[in-house]
Design a protein around this motif. Structure first.
Motif, PDB file in Angstrom:
ATOM      1  N   ALA A   1      -4.775  -9.726   8.040  1.00  0.00           N
ATOM      2  CA  ALA A   1      -3.752  -9.283   8.044  1.00  0.00           C
ATOM      3  C   ALA A   1      -3.066  -9.214   8.844  1.00  0.00           C
ATOM      4  O   ALA A   1      -2.992  -8.656   9.897  1.00  0.00           O
ATOM      5  N   THR A   2      -1.334  -9.214   8.255  1.00  0.00           N
ATOM      6  CA  THR A   2      -0.170  -8.759   9.005  1.00  0.00           C
ATOM      7  C   THR A   2       0.502  -7.907   8.082  1.00  0.00           C
ATOM      8  O   THR A   2       0.578  -7.625   7.186  1.00  0.00           O
ATOM      9  N   PHE A   3       1.064  -7.085   8.646  1.00  0.00           N
ATOM     10  CA  PHE A   3       1.731  -5.453   8.210  1.00  0.00           C
ATOM     11  C   PHE A   3       2.752  -5.798   8.607  1.00  0.00           C
ATOM     12  O   PHE A   3       3.784  -6.225  10.527  1.00  0.00           O
ATOM     13  N   PHE A   4       3.503  -5.079   7.800  1.00  0.00           N
ATOM     14  CA  PHE A   4       4.864  -4.973   7.431  1.00  0.00           C
ATOM     15  C   PHE A   4       5.594  -3.498   7.255  1.00  0.00           C
ATOM     16  O   PHE A   4       4.940  -2.658   6.454  1.00  0.00           O
ATOM     17  N   ASP A   5       6.830  -3.137   7.710  1.00  0.00           N
ATOM     18  CA  ASP A   5       6.800  -1.437   7.437  1.00  0.00           C
ATOM     19  C   ASP A   5       7.531  -1.465   6.189  1.00  0.00           C
ATOM     20  O   ASP A   5       8.885  -2.958   6.033  1.00  0.00           O
ATOM     21  N   ALA A   6       7.129  -1.382   4.748  1.00  0.00           N
ATOM     22  CA  ALA A   6       7.774  -1.553   3.703  1.00  0.00           C
ATOM     23  C   ALA A   6       7.949  -0.180   3.721  1.00  0.00           C
ATOM     24  O   ALA A   6       8.739   0.181   2.025  1.00  0.00           O
ATOM     25  N   ASP A   7       8.820   1.299   4.160  1.00  0.00           N
ATOM     26  CA  ASP A   7       8.780   2.603   3.471  1.00  0.00           C
ATOM     27  C   ASP A   7      10.210   2.408   2.815  1.00  0.00           C
ATOM     28  O   ASP A   7      11.229   1.313   3.051  1.00  0.00           O
ATOM     29  N   LEU A   8      10.465   3.208   1.880  1.00  0.00           N
ATOM     30  CA  LEU A   8      11.363   2.835   0.730  1.00  0.00           C
ATOM     31  C   LEU A   8      12.335   1.847  -0.027  1.00  0.00           C
ATOM     32  O   LEU A   8      12.811   1.870  -0.837  1.00  0.00           O
ATOM     33  N   LEU A   9      10.957   0.568  -0.149  1.00  0.00           N
ATOM     34  CA  LEU A   9      11.003  -0.199  -1.166  1.00  0.00           C
ATOM     35  C   LEU A   9      11.221   0.365  -2.567  1.00  0.00           C
ATOM     36  O   LEU A   9      11.567  -0.126  -3.194  1.00  0.00           O
TER      37      LEU A   9
ATOM     38  N   TYR B   1       1.463   9.473   5.616  1.00  0.00           N
ATOM     39  CA  TYR B   1       0.692   7.878   6.294  1.00  0.00           C
ATOM     40  C   TYR B   1       1.144   8.089   7.480  1.00  0.00           C
ATOM     41  O   TYR B   1       2.032   8.092   8.415  1.00  0.00           O
ATOM     42  N   SER B   2      -0.282   8.640   8.438  1.00  0.00           N
ATOM     43  CA  SER B   2      -0.134   8.746   9.930  1.00  0.00           C
ATOM     44  C   SER B   2      -0.607   8.152  10.217  1.00  0.00           C
ATOM     45  O   SER B   2      -1.381   6.734  10.127  1.00  0.00           O
ATOM     46  N   ALA B   3      -0.670   8.069  11.628  1.00  0.00           N
ATOM     47  CA  ALA B   3      -0.605   7.161  12.763  1.00  0.00           C
ATOM     48  C   ALA B   3      -2.228   6.532  12.718  1.00  0.00           C
ATOM     49  O   ALA B   3      -2.564   5.687  13.049  1.00  0.00           O
ATOM     50  N   ARG B   4      -3.053   7.793  12.463  1.00  0.00           N
ATOM     51  CA  ARG B   4      -4.467   7.659  12.300  1.00  0.00           C
ATOM     52  C   ARG B   4      -5.023   6.317  11.607  1.00  0.00           C
ATOM     53  O   ARG B   4      -5.975   4.921  11.134  1.00  0.00           O
ATOM     54  N   ALA B   5      -4.103   6.745   9.920  1.00  0.00           N
ATOM     55  CA  ALA B   5      -4.301   6.266   9.112  1.00  0.00           C
ATOM     56  C   ALA B   5      -3.446   3.936   9.215  1.00  0.00           C
ATOM     57  O   ALA B   5      -4.710   3.604   8.793  1.00  0.00           O
ATOM     58  N   HIS B   6      -2.568   4.262   9.955  1.00  0.00           N
ATOM     59  CA  HIS B   6      -2.240   2.935   9.762  1.00  0.00           C
ATOM     60  C   HIS B   6      -2.962   2.498  10.825  1.00  0.00           C
ATOM     61  O   HIS B   6      -3.609   1.173  10.132  1.00  0.00           O
ATOM     62  N   ALA B   7      -3.830   2.973  12.174  1.00  0.00           N
ATOM     63  CA  ALA B   7      -4.604   1.847  13.081  1.00  0.00           C
ATOM     64  C   ALA B   7      -6.126   1.914  12.828  1.00  0.00           C
ATOM     65  O   ALA B   7      -6.602   0.788  12.815  1.00  0.00           O
ATOM     66  N   ASP B   8      -6.341   2.790  11.671  1.00  0.00           N
ATOM     67  CA  ASP B   8      -7.449   2.485  10.588  1.00  0.00           C
ATOM     68  C   ASP B   8      -7.801   1.160  10.330  1.00  0.00           C
ATOM     69  O   ASP B   8      -8.155   0.700   9.292  1.00  0.00           O
ATOM     70  N   LEU B   9      -6.498   1.331   8.858  1.00  0.00           N
ATOM     71  CA  LEU B   9      -6.254  -0.573   8.123  1.00  0.00           C
ATOM     72  C   LEU B   9      -5.914  -1.031   9.277  1.00  0.00           C
ATOM     73  O   LEU B   9      -7.118  -2.511   9.196  1.00  0.00           O
ATOM     74  N   VAL B  10      -5.438  -1.599   9.995  1.00  0.00           N
ATOM     75  CA  VAL B  10      -5.024  -2.719  11.765  1.00  0.00           C
ATOM     76  C   VAL B  10      -6.361  -2.865  11.725  1.00  0.00           C
ATOM     77  O   VAL B  10      -6.783  -3.769  12.109  1.00  0.00           O
TER      78      VAL B  10
ATOM     79  N   LEU C   1       1.170  -1.206  -0.481  1.00  0.00           N
ATOM     80  CA  LEU C   1      -0.182   0.373   0.294  1.00  0.00           C
ATOM     81  C   LEU C   1       0.738   1.743  -0.141  1.00  0.00           C
ATOM     82  O   LEU C   1       1.638   1.288   0.620  1.00  0.00           O
ATOM     83  N   LEU C   2       0.756   1.948  -0.900  1.00  0.00           N
ATOM     84  CA  LEU C   2       1.748   2.737  -1.672  1.00  0.00           C
ATOM     85  C   LEU C   2       0.459   4.215  -0.931  1.00  0.00           C
ATOM     86  O   LEU C   2      -0.123   4.550  -1.760  1.00  0.00           O
ATOM     87  N   SER C   3       1.592   4.836   0.617  1.00  0.00           N
ATOM     88  CA  SER C   3       0.500   6.265   0.295  1.00  0.00           C
ATOM     89  C   SER C   3       1.499   7.848  -0.237  1.00  0.00           C
ATOM     90  O   SER C   3       1.102   8.614  -0.222  1.00  0.00           O
ATOM     91  N   GLU C   4       2.469   7.361  -0.976  1.00  0.00           N
ATOM     92  CA  GLU C   4       3.752   8.523  -1.055  1.00  0.00           C
ATOM     93  C   GLU C   4       3.148   8.546  -2.594  1.00  0.00           C
ATOM     94  O   GLU C   4       3.345   8.186  -3.392  1.00  0.00           O
ATOM     95  N   PRO C   5       2.928   9.943  -2.602  1.00  0.00           N
ATOM     96  CA  PRO C   5       2.450  10.886  -4.147  1.00  0.00           C
ATOM     97  C   PRO C   5       3.409   9.834  -4.773  1.00  0.00           C
ATOM     98  O   PRO C   5       3.180   9.699  -6.361  1.00  0.00           O
ATOM     99  N   SER C   6       5.002  10.247  -5.177  1.00  0.00           N
ATOM    100  CA  SER C   6       5.640  10.580  -6.042  1.00  0.00           C
ATOM    101  C   SER C   6       5.960   8.790  -6.353  1.00  0.00           C
ATOM    102  O   SER C   6       5.926   8.701  -7.460  1.00  0.00           O
ATOM    103  N   ASN C   7       5.660   7.447  -5.309  1.00  0.00           N
ATOM    104  CA  ASN C   7       5.750   5.511  -5.116  1.00  0.00           C
ATOM    105  C   ASN C   7       4.730   6.462  -5.761  1.00  0.00           C
ATOM    106  O   ASN C   7       4.131   5.574  -6.852  1.00  0.00           O
ATOM    107  N   ALA C   8       3.713   6.585  -6.218  1.00  0.00           N
ATOM    108  CA  ALA C   8       2.275   6.445  -6.870  1.00  0.00           C
ATOM    109  C   ALA C   8       2.365   6.637  -8.221  1.00  0.00           C
ATOM    110  O   ALA C   8       2.132   5.849  -9.037  1.00  0.00           O
TER     111      ALA C   8
ATOM    112  N   MET D   1       5.463   3.017   6.816  1.00  0.00           N
ATOM    113  CA  MET D   1       5.734   4.007   7.698  1.00  0.00           C
ATOM    114  C   MET D   1       6.377   5.109   8.225  1.00  0.00           C
ATOM    115  O   MET D   1       6.052   5.633   9.091  1.00  0.00           O
ATOM    116  N   GLY D   2       6.865   5.455   7.254  1.00  0.00           N
ATOM    117  CA  GLY D   2       7.483   6.711   7.509  1.00  0.00           C
ATOM    118  C   GLY D   2       7.225   7.797   6.641  1.00  0.00           C
ATOM    119  O   GLY D   2       8.079   8.914   6.268  1.00  0.00           O
TER     120      GLY D   2
END
Length: 391
Positions: free
Chosen positions: A144-152, A129-138, A32-39, A124-125
């Motif tokens: 589901a199992t969540f992993f930090d894929a920041d900067l992938l 992608y806010s703390a609220r966003a992550h909490a709502d998705l979880v 799940l990509l939240s960064e506009p540049s990666n999208a 995650m970084g």
């Protein structure tokens, strides 16, 4: 509806394939990509809509990425991406800035595309992608199992294709035009805000061959005492008969950005300040001469630092950073830095801003150089002389 795709579909397909291979390596089913540049990198999506939740979903079992965003921005998704209509999933406006969570909508798309029991990578970084966003998705995806894929994706973006480098060259030409315009207008009595105004006009006007775009941050026009600060804001004060101006600006072409900084001296500089400028340029050139495929980021920094130390100076901050595709609030890819300890090996297609600015106790000076790593060394992305400009 006219499509505004900036690259060939084959290039997007190659990018997606590389990302999916990295996902497989990490055991990630859905990214799940939240960064506009990666999208943008994976789909071409481009609109100023990232102030509300939006995501691009990449699933190993799904051919295309899936764009999820605000309903009214679905039009931009159709205009700027190669995605089929089935993979453009706008959510109703009832989810915008209300008690409803758009991430519940995202979760339903995830379950539809990949199922509820999946391994999900999130940024995650990420700036968006806010703390609220992550909490709502979880909460919405309990199985589901969540992993930090920041900067992938950021690390994959590090090496630019020839088509991307071409846009970086265009952005550099815009940056040159902006800097020349700023230098031309500087003189005693001109208001700081009027300098900023002509720079912004040139930013959008670009060159006679192509126009520019909004940048990832405001320009930094640091005058007088503010020249001691790297990121100060301009005022509406007129320039005095003698002062220092540190100007960092940005040329942007189709979201590919080149950063550039120069110091402009109003009035004759002191000999000590001119000497400082000469030292910075000498060290900058030494750093650039060290750039070559196979060299590490640390080795480039060392060449700069050695020359600077020879004259009794030290730069505490990193010497530079990778840049390329970007959206506010910053263009830096958050990957490679030209600094001690960074063992990243340089490869052709990597782009950097060598930010050789010095902010000392009583002086600030910024004479910098953006460049792309080539097969034999480096290619400057701007052509304006590396020197102290005196008006």
């Amino acid at each position: 509806m006219e499509n505004e795709l900036r690259f060939e579909k084959a290039e997007f397909s190659t990018r997606l394939l590389v990302v999916k291979k990295e996902m497989e390596k990490r055991g990630i089913d859905v990214l799940l990509l939240s960064e506009p540049s990666n999208a943008n990198y994976l789909t071409g999506y481009d609109a100023y809509s990232f102030y509300v939740p939006q995501m691009v979903l990449v699933a190993l079992n799904h051919d295309e990425p899936v764009w999820v965003g605000r309903g009214m921005d679905g039009v931009s998704a159709r205009m700027t991406t190669y995605l089929s209509q089935a993979n453009i999933r706008p959510f109703p406006d009832a989810y915008v800035q209300s008690a409803l969570s758009p991430y519940d909508f995202v979760a339903e798309v995830v379950k539809e595309v990949a199922g509820p029991k999946v391994k999900i990578g999130v940024e995650m970084g990420g700036y968006y992608y806010s703390a609220r966003a992550h909490a709502d998705l979880v909460n919405a995806l309990p199985d589901a199992t969540f992993f930090d894929a920041d900067l992938l994706v950021n690390w994959i973006r590090l090496i630019k294709s020839p088509a991307e480098v071409a846009l970086m060259r265009d952005a550099g030409k815009i940056a040159d035009a902006m800097m020349h315009r700023a230098i031309d207008i500087v003189e005693p009595g001109v208001r700081e805000c009027d300098i900023a105004a002509v720079v912004y006009h040139q930013m959008m006007a670009g060159t006679p061959d192509f126009g520019g775009n909004y940048t990832c941050s405001p320009i930094y026009l640091c005058v007088g005492e503010k020249a001691l600060a790297p990121h100060a804001a301009w005022s509406d004060k007129p320039l005095p008969a003698k002062t220092i101006i540190n100007l960092e600006l940005f040329g942007n072409r189709h979201r590919y950005q080149v950063n550039l900084a120069r110091t402009i001296c109003v009035g004759t500089p002191t000999q000590s300040y001119q000497n400082l400028a000469d030292v910075v340029v000498e060290a900058l050139n030494a750093g650039l001469e060290a750039v070559a495929p196979g060299k590490t980021a640390e080795e480039v920094h060392a060449a700069f630092a050695k020359t600077l130390a020879k004259h009794g100076h030290e730069k505490e901050a990193r010497l530079g950073y990778s840049l390329g595709l970007g959206y506010p609030p910053a263009v830096g890819e958050k990957t490679v830095s030209l600094r001690k300890g960074d063992q990243t090996v340089l490869e052709p297609g990597m782009c950097f801003h060598m930010m050789s600015g010095l902010w000392l106790e009583n002086d600030g000076i910024t004479i910098t150089q953006p460049f792309v790593v080539t097969e034999r060394g480096h290619e400057p992305l701007t052509q304006i002389p590396r020197k102290l400009f005196i008006k």
